[in-house]
Design a protein around this motif. Structure first.
Motif, PDB file in Angstrom:
ATOM      1  N   MET A   1      22.877 -47.787  10.919  1.00 52.11           N
ATOM      2  CA  MET A   1      23.254 -46.386  11.080  1.00 52.11           C
ATOM      3  C   MET A   1      23.754 -45.841   9.746  1.00 52.11           C
ATOM      4  O   MET A   1      24.625 -46.438   9.109  1.00 52.11           O
ATOM      5  CB  MET A   1      24.363 -46.260  12.143  1.00 52.11           C
ATOM      6  N   SER A   2      23.175 -44.718   9.338  1.00 52.55           N
ATOM      7  CA  SER A   2      23.561 -44.113   8.062  1.00 52.55           C
ATOM      8  C   SER A   2      24.426 -42.881   8.310  1.00 52.55           C
ATOM      9  O   SER A   2      23.956 -41.874   8.849  1.00 52.55           O
ATOM     10  CB  SER A   2      22.307 -43.732   7.272  1.00 52.55           C
ATOM     11  N   ILE A   3      25.697 -42.984   7.930  1.00 52.94           N
ATOM     12  CA  ILE A   3      26.641 -41.875   8.074  1.00 52.94           C
ATOM     13  C   ILE A   3      27.282 -41.630   6.710  1.00 52.94           C
ATOM     14  O   ILE A   3      27.781 -42.558   6.075  1.00 52.94           O
ATOM     15  CB  ILE A   3      27.732 -42.193   9.116  1.00 52.94           C
ATOM     16  N   LYS A   4      27.263 -40.388   6.279  1.00 50.99           N
ATOM     17  CA  LYS A   4      27.902 -40.043   5.009  1.00 50.99           C
ATOM     18  C   LYS A   4      29.397 -39.846   5.256  1.00 50.99           C
ATOM     19  O   LYS A   4      29.800 -39.051   6.104  1.00 50.99           O
ATOM     20  CB  LYS A   4      27.277 -38.766   4.429  1.00 50.99           C
ATOM     21  N   VAL A   5      30.210 -40.574   4.502  1.00 55.24           N
ATOM     22  CA  VAL A   5      31.660 -40.534   4.686  1.00 55.24           C
ATOM     23  C   VAL A   5      32.336 -40.172   3.361  1.00 55.24           C
ATOM     24  O   VAL A   5      32.055 -40.786   2.323  1.00 55.24           O
ATOM     25  CB  VAL A   5      32.210 -41.892   5.177  1.00 55.24           C
ATOM     26  N   ASP A   6      33.206 -39.181   3.395  1.00 58.10           N
ATOM     27  CA  ASP A   6      34.055 -38.837   2.253  1.00 58.10           C
ATOM     28  C   ASP A   6      35.467 -39.341   2.510  1.00 58.10           C
ATOM     29  O   ASP A   6      35.913 -39.408   3.665  1.00 58.10           O
ATOM     30  CB  ASP A   6      34.137 -37.318   2.049  1.00 58.10           C
ATOM     31  N   ILE A   7      36.170 -39.674   1.449  1.00 65.38           N
ATOM     32  CA  ILE A   7      37.596 -39.986   1.551  1.00 65.38           C
ATOM     33  C   ILE A   7      38.396 -38.734   1.229  1.00 65.38           C
ATOM     34  O   ILE A   7      38.033 -37.958   0.337  1.00 65.38           O
ATOM     35  CB  ILE A   7      37.993 -41.128   0.597  1.00 65.38           C
ATOM     36  N   VAL A   8      39.479 -38.524   1.957  1.00 61.53           N
ATOM     37  CA  VAL A   8      40.436 -37.469   1.643  1.00 61.53           C
ATOM     38  C   VAL A   8      41.790 -38.114   1.389  1.00 61.53           C
ATOM     39  O   VAL A   8      42.327 -38.819   2.255  1.00 61.53           O
ATOM     40  CB  VAL A   8      40.557 -36.444   2.786  1.00 61.53           C
ATOM     41  N   TYR A   9      42.316 -37.905   0.194  1.00 65.27           N
ATOM     42  CA  TYR A   9      43.668 -38.337  -0.145  1.00 65.27           C
ATOM     43  C   TYR A   9      44.591 -37.119  -0.159  1.00 65.27           C
ATOM     44  O   TYR A   9      44.202 -36.039  -0.624  1.00 65.27           O
ATOM     45  CB  TYR A   9      43.727 -38.928  -1.555  1.00 65.27           C
ATOM     46  N   THR A  10      45.805 -37.293   0.303  1.00 70.12           N
ATOM     47  CA  THR A  10      46.859 -36.324   0.011  1.00 70.12           C
ATOM     48  C   THR A  10      47.762 -36.952  -1.052  1.00 70.12           C
ATOM     49  O   THR A  10      48.179 -38.104  -0.924  1.00 70.12           O
ATOM     50  CB  THR A  10      47.671 -35.986   1.265  1.00 70.12           C
ATOM     51  N   TRP A  11      48.027 -36.186  -2.107  1.00 69.07           N
ATOM     52  CA  TRP A  11      48.780 -36.728  -3.238  1.00 69.07           C
ATOM     53  C   TRP A  11      49.748 -35.677  -3.758  1.00 69.07           C
ATOM     54  O   TRP A  11      49.439 -34.471  -3.777  1.00 69.07           O
ATOM     55  CB  TRP A  11      47.830 -37.147  -4.360  1.00 69.07           C
ATOM     56  N   VAL A  12      50.911 -36.125  -4.167  1.00 71.07           N
ATOM     57  CA  VAL A  12      51.898 -35.239  -4.769  1.00 71.07           C
ATOM     58  C   VAL A  12      52.744 -36.067  -5.730  1.00 71.07           C
ATOM     59  O   VAL A  12      52.927 -37.270  -5.533  1.00 71.07           O
ATOM     60  CB  VAL A  12      52.791 -34.578  -3.691  1.00 71.07           C
ATOM     61  N   ASN A  13      53.209 -35.416  -6.787  1.00 71.60           N
ATOM     62  CA  ASN A  13      54.133 -36.084  -7.693  1.00 71.60           C
ATOM     63  C   ASN A  13      55.191 -35.074  -8.114  1.00 71.60           C
ATOM     64  O   ASN A  13      54.881 -33.925  -8.443  1.00 71.60           O
ATOM     65  CB  ASN A  13      53.420 -36.652  -8.919  1.00 71.60           C
ATOM     66  N   ASN A  14      56.430 -35.492  -8.089  1.00 74.53           N
ATOM     67  CA  ASN A  14      57.555 -34.573  -8.255  1.00 74.53           C
ATOM     68  C   ASN A  14      57.820 -34.270  -9.733  1.00 74.53           C
ATOM     69  O   ASN A  14      58.849 -34.647 -10.290  1.00 74.53           O
ATOM     70  CB  ASN A  14      58.799 -35.168  -7.593  1.00 74.53           C
TER      71      ASN A  14
END
Length: 302
Positions: A1-14
């Motif tokens: 099965m071919s499924i296109k998957v993206d990663i989503v990161y949430t990032w913050v730096n103070n």
């Protein structure tokens, strides 16, 4: 099965600019709690190394952060990397926000993203090879992690209910979002969702959209999903809360030695973390992820 998957990161730096904006809107010391807004151990960098090593099949990587923040070591010219600032997908009326639950609730609106999103916090690491069948069965059913025995617990969709049943080891891992399901899920609690989106900072009364998604899948989409019981997840996942105890470096090392698929190194350190812990942690992470990824600037670029 071919499924296109993206990663989503949430990032913050103070950094200084972020801190000034934070102080403008914060109404309590809890709102300013620094471990919510820092990446002092560069865990995002090591996380990206783990992606390149163990999940090279990922399509695109969207790093979601507040404008104008960008990790200084990140090579933005890499074809897989996309910096996505909040104002690119969150309506202006909800900005600025310092609440991850608000940000998550708009994931389906991230521009030019695939229908399947693997959500990663910046303190998540892969410790072993990740395949598509870790998240989707051969028949196309989504695997639902994070419940005890696959029963949808309706009362747990609010943050305050975590005090009743705390499941950090079952909830700190990368999970797969199918955007059409995610968007439909948001209609389950529209009033509470709007209240949450109006909260610039996280509150105990907030809707936890990650838990709501799990509830939606297990209760409304049951024929199209498969529940993964807690004991199976715990075999392939490790959760290490970082404390000010020097022994925590050993715990991180042990977690990496186990080579689990998922590792979370969660910052629970004080306002002024022990420098010895930071140094020890850097040595351990460099040992297990020694090779710079293609997502990092080379020495000449820095």
């Amino acid at each position: 099965m071919s499924i296109k998957v993206d990663i989503v990161y949430t990032w913050v730096n103070n950094d200084l600019q972020f801190a000034e904006r934070l102080n403008t809107y914060a109404t309590s010391n809890l709102d300013k709690k620094s471990n919510r807004y820092r990446d002092i151990h560069d865990t995002l960098k090591y996380s990206l190394r783990s992606v390149e090593k163990y999940a090279p099949w990922i399509n695109k990587i969207h790093i979601v952060t507040q404008r104008p923040q960008v990790p200084e070591w990140l090579d933005q010219n890499h074809p897989k990397i996309k910096i996505v600032h909040h104002d690119a997908f969150i309506p202006e009326e909800y900005l600025p926000t310092f609440n991850p639950r608000v940000i998550q609730s708009f994931f389906h609106l991230i521009p030019n993203s695939a229908d399947h999103l693997l959500y990663m916090n910046d303190d998540y690491l892969f410790g072993n090879k990740i395949e598509m069948d870790d998240y989707v069965t051969g028949k196309g059913k989504l695997k639902v992690y994070g419940s005890i025995i696959g029963i949808p617990l309706k009362f747990r969709v609010f943050a305050q209910k975590n005090q009743v049943i705390g499941l950090p080891r079952l909830e700190h891992f990368p999970f797969l979002i199918y955007k059409p399901y995610w968007e439909n899920m948001l209609h389950l609690r529209e009033s509470e969702l709007e209240d949450t989106r109006r909260s610039r900072f996280r509150k105990r009364s907030n809707l936890r959209v990650d838990r709501l998604y799990r509830y939606y899948l297990l209760s409304k989409m049951r024929p199209w999903v498969v529940a993964v019981f807690a004991w199976r997840l715990l075999k392939i996942s490790r959760f290490v809360p970082l404390t000010d105890d020097l022994g925590v470096v050993y715990k991180v090392r042990r977690a990496l030695e186990d080579k689990p698929k998922f590792i979370c190194i969660n910052d629970n350190q004080s306002e002024q973390p022990n420098e010895a812990i930071s140094q020890g942690l850097a040595e351990v992470l460099d040992q297990y992820y020694p090779d710079e990824s293609g997502f990092e600037k080379n020495t000449l670029q820095v």
